[in-house]
Design an enzyme around this catalytic site. Structure first.
Site, PDB file in Angstrom:
ATOM      1  N   SER A  67      86.216  14.928  28.536  1.00 16.07           N
ATOM      2  CA  SER A  67      85.039  15.599  27.993  1.00 16.07           C
ATOM      3  C   SER A  67      83.988  14.567  27.561  1.00 16.07           C
ATOM      4  CB  SER A  67      85.469  16.504  26.833  1.00 16.07           C
ATOM      5  OG  SER A  67      84.430  17.370  26.434  1.00 16.07           O
TER       6      SER A  67
ATOM      7  N   ASP B 229      85.624  25.330  34.458  1.00 16.24           N
ATOM      8  CA  ASP B 229      85.312  24.645  33.202  1.00 16.24           C
ATOM      9  C   ASP B 229      83.807  24.439  33.105  1.00 16.24           C
ATOM     10  OD1 ASP B 229      85.019  22.997  31.038  1.00 16.24           O
ATOM     11  OD2 ASP B 229      86.527  21.521  31.675  1.00 16.24           O
TER      12      ASP B 229
ATOM     13  N   HIS C  74      89.350  23.931  29.574  1.00 14.93           N
ATOM     14  CA  HIS C  74      88.809  22.605  29.271  1.00 14.93           C
ATOM     15  C   HIS C  74      89.847  21.677  28.632  1.00 14.93           C
ATOM     16  CE1 HIS C  74      85.602  19.732  28.579  1.00 14.93           C
ATOM     17  NE2 HIS C  74      85.869  19.677  27.284  1.00 14.93           N
TER      18      HIS C  74
END
Length: 432
Positions: A247, A310, A361
């Site tokens: 991320s 995602d 995610h």
């Protein structure tokens, strides 16, 4: 030193069998294409690190590459497992464990394979106070490690690893929302104003505690200093620099990789350049076309592991991105320099769980999907039936174009869900 192994020798043999799968690149991969790897990592590590841009290793997925993605994913997971989020703890916003015990306490399969040499801290350049129980100061974001003497023979080189966790704290969420492009200007001798990156990520990478006499240096300064020290310590050895991020951490990995290569830190007189590779899990876009082109010129290799459902991997630049910067793929449009663009090669996963949308995610979801391409109840968790059902139903009822539209609808739903979660999180801490 033996010559590089052709990429074709690392690919898996074809098979006529096929089945529905939660793993995909451009097509569904039959799960029967997964025999054991026949070549040792020590002979093919350059190809696994992306020397040939992972040609013939992605579709189908080479078992050696699968193994390495998993290994770096597990090393990355220690950046989450070690982070202390207990406000009453003396180690709040720091690592719960000492450097010698981090990997072992995090459940790494081979904790002696790497030695953690430095913890890395980042200071968001966000000043919104008061925020409940969360001071605006540096917080632990990852670590630097180097492969041990015992593992060098197995790996084929001395491997320097840097890991970056994703967004956890409120200040980090706010830094992510600063989505304007700004020149990176990391090389003082050649600022390259055309190379632009997301301002929030850049601020997290370059901001320090300069207002404090004993404050920490910036994340960037800590990293460049430690990597330089390790390269000097092991000069003359075969080496690699591997950056793994999830991320927001993927964005920091991109910036560090570019920074190292732009400054020439991976260049050694009379020797091959040390490969710089990013393993990006669920990473957003980081910069513009200028950033992408410069990374390619410098030889930075990026393998992006993404889930088509995602939404974070589609931000920033949800509308103005690499797909909207040219006309017919030929003529550059006026706004192309302001469009966000992904860097590197993509390995695409496909998972969606109506019971637990946030899993789209999650790092552990990504690692599990890489290792369990068949969609089943055990693939990610016991509630995986929803994703499998939707995938199979869409294949039977809709054409390829319509299925893509359904995936985009799912992504929009996921984005709305995550944004609502972020908003609720911020409201709870009285950020707005």
């Amino acid at each position: 030193m033996s010559p590089p192994i052709p990429s074709s020798l690392l690919a898996l043999p074809s098979s006529s069998s096929s089945s529905s799968s939660s793993f995909s690149t451009s097509q569904v991969i039959p799960p029967s294409r997964a025999p054991a790897a026949t070549l040792p990592l020590s002979r093919v590590w350059r190809e696994i690190q992306g020397s040939n841009n992972w040609e013939n290793l992605i579709d189908p997925l080479s078992p050696i590459l699968q193994q390495e993605i998993t290994r770096y994913g597990n090393l990355l997971s220690a950046s989450y497992k070690g982070f202390d989020l207990n406000p009453n703890s003396k180690r709040y916003l720091n690592c719960k464990y000492g450097k010698k015990n981090l990997l072992k306490e995090s459940g790494i399969h081979d904790p002696d394979g790497y030695q953690v040499t430095k913890y890395i801290y980042a200071t968001p350049d966000i000043n919104l106070n008061p925020i409940k129980n969360e001071p605006n100061r540096a917080r632990w974001i990852g670590y630097v490690a180097v492969s041990s003497d015992e593992s060098v023979k197995r790996l084929g080189r001395r491997d320097i690893v840097v890991t970056f966790r994703g967004t956890v704290t409120n200040h980090e969420w706010l830094a992510n929302l600063k989505s304007s492009l700004t020149p990176a200007r990391l090389d003082p001798h050649n600022p390259r104003p055309d190379v632009k990156v997301e301002s929030g990520f850049l601020g997290l990478y370059t901001s320090g505690e300069s207002e404090s006499k004993f404050g920490l240096e910036s994340c960037r300064e800590q990293l460049l200093s430690e990597i330089s020290r390790l390269m000097n310590k092991h000069k003359g050895e075969e080496m690699s620099i591997t950056l793994a991020g999830h991320s927001m951490g993927s964005s920091l990995a991109h910036l560090l990789a570019y920074d190292i290569a732009e400054l020439g830190m991976n260049q050694r007189s009379g020797e091959k350049a040390v490969p710089v590779t990013v393993f990006s899990f669920a990473g957003p876009r980081v910069g513009n076309l200028g950033f992408k082109k410069r990374c390619e010129e410098l030889g930075v290799k990026v393998l992006r592991i993404t889930n088509v459902n995602d939404p974070i991997t589609k931000l920033p630049g949800f509308l103005f991105n690499e797909n909207f910067r040219s006309l017919g793929g030929v003529y550059e449009l006026p706004w192309s320099c302001s469009c966000y663009t992904h860097v590197g090669v993509e390995l695409t996963l496909d998972f969606f769980d109506v019971q637990n949308i946030s899993c789209v995610h999650d790092l552990e979801t990504y690692i599990n999907l890489v290792n369990r391409p068949r969609c089943s109840k055990s693939a990610v968790n016991e509630d995986n039936f929803g994703g499998e059902f939707l995938n199979r139903t869409s294949e039977m009822m809709f054409g390829k174009g319509r299925r893509r539209a359904l995936h985009l609808t799912n992504a929009a739903t996921n984005a709305a869900y995550l944004l609502c979660s972020i908003s609720n999180h911020m409201l709870y801490y009285n950020i707005f």
